[in-house]
Design an enzyme around this catalytic site. Structure first.
Site, mmCIF file in Angstrom:
data_model
loop_
_atom_site.group_PDB
_atom_site.id
_atom_site.type_symbol
_atom_site.label_atom_id
_atom_site.label_comp_id
_atom_site.label_asym_id
_atom_site.label_seq_id
_atom_site.Cartn_x
_atom_site.Cartn_y
_atom_site.Cartn_z
ATOM 1 N N GLY A 95 -18.069 -32.002 0.580
ATOM 2 C CA GLY A 95 -18.024 -33.198 -0.276
ATOM 3 C C GLY A 95 -19.119 -33.270 -1.301
ATOM 4 N N ASP A 141 -21.735 -21.803 3.953
ATOM 5 C CA ASP A 141 -21.748 -22.639 2.749
ATOM 6 C C ASP A 141 -22.460 -23.953 3.055
ATOM 7 O OD1 ASP A 141 -21.250 -23.811 0.317
ATOM 8 O OD2 ASP A 141 -19.096 -24.128 0.658
ATOM 9 N N GLY A 142 -23.435 -24.320 2.169
ATOM 10 C CA GLY A 142 -24.097 -25.616 2.284
ATOM 11 C C GLY A 142 -25.525 -25.525 2.799
ATOM 12 N N GLY A 143 -26.442 -26.115 2.020
ATOM 13 C CA GLY A 143 -27.836 -26.225 2.465
ATOM 14 C C GLY A 143 -28.588 -24.914 2.543
ATOM 15 N N ASP A 180 -15.864 -24.461 -6.178
ATOM 16 C CA ASP A 180 -15.551 -25.573 -5.275
ATOM 17 C C ASP A 180 -14.491 -26.467 -5.908
ATOM 18 O OD1 ASP A 180 -17.169 -25.426 -2.878
ATOM 19 O OD2 ASP A 180 -18.901 -25.531 -4.224
HETATM 20 C C1 DX5 Z 1 -20.102 -28.549 -0.248
HETATM 21 C C2 DX5 Z 1 -19.722 -27.356 -1.086
HETATM 22 C C3 DX5 Z 1 -20.844 -26.340 -1.204
HETATM 23 C C4 DX5 Z 1 -22.098 -26.929 -1.815
HETATM 24 C C5 DX5 Z 1 -23.217 -25.964 -1.906
HETATM 25 O O1 DX5 Z 1 -19.077 -29.474 -0.244
HETATM 26 O O2 DX5 Z 1 -18.631 -26.707 -0.547
HETATM 27 O O3 DX5 Z 1 -20.396 -25.199 -1.892
HETATM 28 O O4 DX5 Z 1 -21.868 -27.513 -3.044
HETATM 29 O O5 DX5 Z 1 -24.340 -26.604 -2.406
HETATM 30 P P1 DX5 Z 1 -25.730 -26.674 -1.659
HETATM 31 O O6 DX5 Z 1 -26.190 -25.248 -1.562
HETATM 32 O O7 DX5 Z 1 -26.586 -27.514 -2.544
HETATM 33 O O8 DX5 Z 1 -25.492 -27.274 -0.312
HETATM 34 ZN ZN ZN Z 2 -18.130 -24.665 -1.165
#
Ligand code: DX5
Ligand code: ZN
Length: 585
Positions: free
Chosen positions: A508, A541-543, A402
């Site tokens: 973010g 991506d995310g959560g 990231d």
């Molecule tokens: C969000 C990022 C993700 C995130 C993933 O801005 O792009 O890659 O860090 O982390 P989790 O799985 O905790 O949402």
């Molecule tokens: Zn990401």
């Protein structure tokens, strides 16, 4: 296919095996006194469900009148002799069956030689004498012929026969326990006692549920079918004051108590008889628990009834479908060596193929298994070598890097230097997520620093140019679609993309909650690519956690990025496994 043939119903379990794994399973049962009809119906249904044809089956069920005996066999050799399986086989062949009886289970209880006493197996020992004790269980030839006839009529052959007691013992009794099994069948009630060594007692009584129904039918003067229905509906072994005032059935004048006055003495007699018959063995081997099964075990209040008759002993009651399921488990376990041999053979062949393939394609890199789970660098310390070792133990093939520039999102994280340093420590795929303005410049630098996939963000200027830069550099290119952006935004560019990454959180920060509203975007993209024959992959991506991963796979995702769930998991490889698509777990 495994079938349990009972006098008033047939139950079946079938598995389809593919590559030594259970690929598909089916269960079906038919309650009917016409056993041929019930068996045929079960076979038809299982064949339909699994789309296959069965010529033979493993059989369990009520095999009618039985005969049980323990016998000792003594073999003496002139000199020391190395004991072989053949020696044991010939001892077994000396066990005589009573006239008209057919042997089903012969189980060794102990082996003694002058040098060693009480062996588990004497094979390979050298001695001059072998004394073996066997438990042998025989069934009435005529009754077995009846069962073979039923099987013939249903066009199925028996691969092998197993009494429920044998199966129950194999799958249920724990070490150093003495367990009594009672099978309450429609025609027979059979009881057995098993210790670690094997069965020490087995007894069949030609009394069962059908006799009780007949008694209810004659004493209350109602047809057999009605008696069976009322028995199943109201019979209760627990005394109940109100039973006298509750009608057993709206069609008849007698009460529940009238029915129970027939049922209770019937079970009382049956149990008393069982107790008398095996009292000696119960004392000798100190019984640990009782397991009951068969149709008769379904009667209300039977648990208390039996536990109090046997001094509050522990009791386990099993459902009627349990015997056939136990048979299926037993057969599956017996197949373990063959399964393992198959897998070993398949691996060997694969290795050979790989070797030959490598000989001819020396210039190609060996193909690595791709794991569709990408850990996000935001949640790991990428400066520590341990992080990479941990990724390797989890089988990771690609890392999600990231990068935030503080402009596109108001946080600065990652960066080209960090990417370069990760590249130096990691030989696998690098999946770079640019949460940056000026995507074209960032993309160029990311590729120089070793990115294999570059994911660009929407709502940035120069997005199209950036896509072309990555493509021309021969790297994979994708676009991240923020939660509030619609799929239609990508309409004109979809053909140029290798990947669409659905953001399930606002870019973010890690640790945000998965937004379920984005799931439909996965479905839409999945149908679009099928419809137009496009090749792009869909990632999320995310959560991501075990639960949201399942939702994404079901919607049609191909890869998932996970940060905090993986970083907080106590066991990394296990956490990876929990995120994998269900068919690969
Ligand atoms: C969000 C990022 C993700 C995130 C993933 O801005 O792009 O890659 O860090 O982390 P989790 O799985 O905790 O949402
Ligand atoms: Zn990401």
């Amino acid at each position: 296919m495994c079938v349990d043939i009972g006098a008033c119903g047939v139950r079946g379990v079938a598995h389809r095996i593919r590559n030594a794994e259970i690929y598909q399973s089916a269960y079906y049962s038919v309650d009917d006194f016409d056993t041929v009809f019930a068996l045929k119906s079960v076979i038809d249904e299982l064949e339909k469900q699994l789309g296959t044809h069965f010529g033979s089956a493993y059989i369990t069920g009520d095999f009618g009148p039985s005969y049980f005996k323990m016998s000792a066999k003594n073999t003496v050799w002139p000199n020391d002799h190395k004991i072989t399986p053949q020696d044991i086989k010939s001892q077994i062949s000396e066990i005589e069956a009573p006239d008209g009886f057919y042997p089903m289970h012969i189980i060794p209880l102990r082996y003694d030689t002058p040098k060693i006493r009480n062996m588990l197996s004497p094979i390979g020992h050298s001695d001059r004498q072998l004394i073996s004790a066997f438990s042998a269980l025989f069934f009435d030839g005529e009754y077995m012929q009846k069962i073979l006839g039923i099987l013939r009529h249903a066009h199925i052959q028996a691969t092998a026969f197993f009494t429920p007691h044998f199966l129950w013992n194999c799958m249920l009794r724990e070490k150093q326990q003495t367990v009594m099994f009672i099978d309450f069948g429609a025609e027979n009630t059979t009881t057995s006692i098993w210790t670690d060594r094997g069965p020490v007692w087995y007894n069949g009584r030609a009394v069962g549920g059908n006799d009780l129904t007949t008694e209810i039918s004659t004493r209350l003067d109602i047809p057999f079918g009605e008696a069976e229905r009322i028995k199943r509906g109201v019979a209760n072994l627990k005394s109940n004051e109100m039973a006298r005032f509750s009608p057993a059935d709206s069609a008849y004048a007698f009460s529940c108590a009238d029915v129970n006055e027939i049922v209770t003495p019937f079970y009382n007699n049956l149990l008393q008889e069982i107790k008398n018959n095996c009292a000696e063995y119960i004392d000798k081997y100190s019984l640990t628990k009782i397991v009951i099964g068969g149709g008769g075990a379904r009667i209300n209040g039977i648990e208390e009834f039996i536990t109090s008759a046997f001094n509050n002993i522990q009791l386990i009651k099993k459902d009627t479908d349990w015997t056939v399921r136990t048979l299926a488990n037993y057969i599956w376990e017996c197949e373990l060596p063959r399964r393992q041999a198959y897998i070993a053979r398949a691996n060997k062949i694969q290795n050979r193929v790989d070797k030959i393939f490598r000989l001819f394609h020396r210039h190609r890199k060996p193909r690595k298994r791709q794991i569709p789970i990408l850990p996000s660098t935001l949640c790991f310390d990428m400066t520590r070598p341990e992080t990479y070792t941990m990724f390797q133990t989890g089988g990771i093939s690609a890392i999600h890097v990231d990068i935030m520039d503080g402009l596109y999102v108001n946080r600065i994280a990652g960066g080209i230097d960090e990417l370069r340093q990760i590249r130096a420590s990691w030989g696998g795929h690098l999946h770079v997520h640019l949460m940056t303005d000026a995507p074209a410049e960032w993309a160029r630098s990311a590729i120089d620093a070793g990115a294999d996939t570059v994911i660009l963000s929407t709502n940035t200027s120069g997005l199209r140019a950036a896509v072309q830069i990555v493509r021309h550099a021969g790297k994979r290119v994708g676009i991240a679609l923020n939660p509030e952006s619609s799929v239609s935004l990508l309409k004109t560019i979809l053909r140029d993309l290798d990947e669409v990454m659905i953001m399930a959180v606002s870019p973010g920060a890690p640790g945000q909650e998965f937004n379920r509203d984005v799931l439909h975007k996965i479905t839409v993209l999945n149908t679009t690519r099928k419809k137009y024959g496009l090749k792009f992959t869909i990632s999320v991506d995310g959560g991501i956690n075990a639960e949201t991963a399942r939702l994404c796979w079901a919607a049609g995702a191909d890869a998932l990025v996970s940060g905090s769930y993986l970083a907080n998991a106590p066991d990394f490889p296990l956490a990876i496994l929990s995120l994998m698509p269900p068919e690969k777990q």
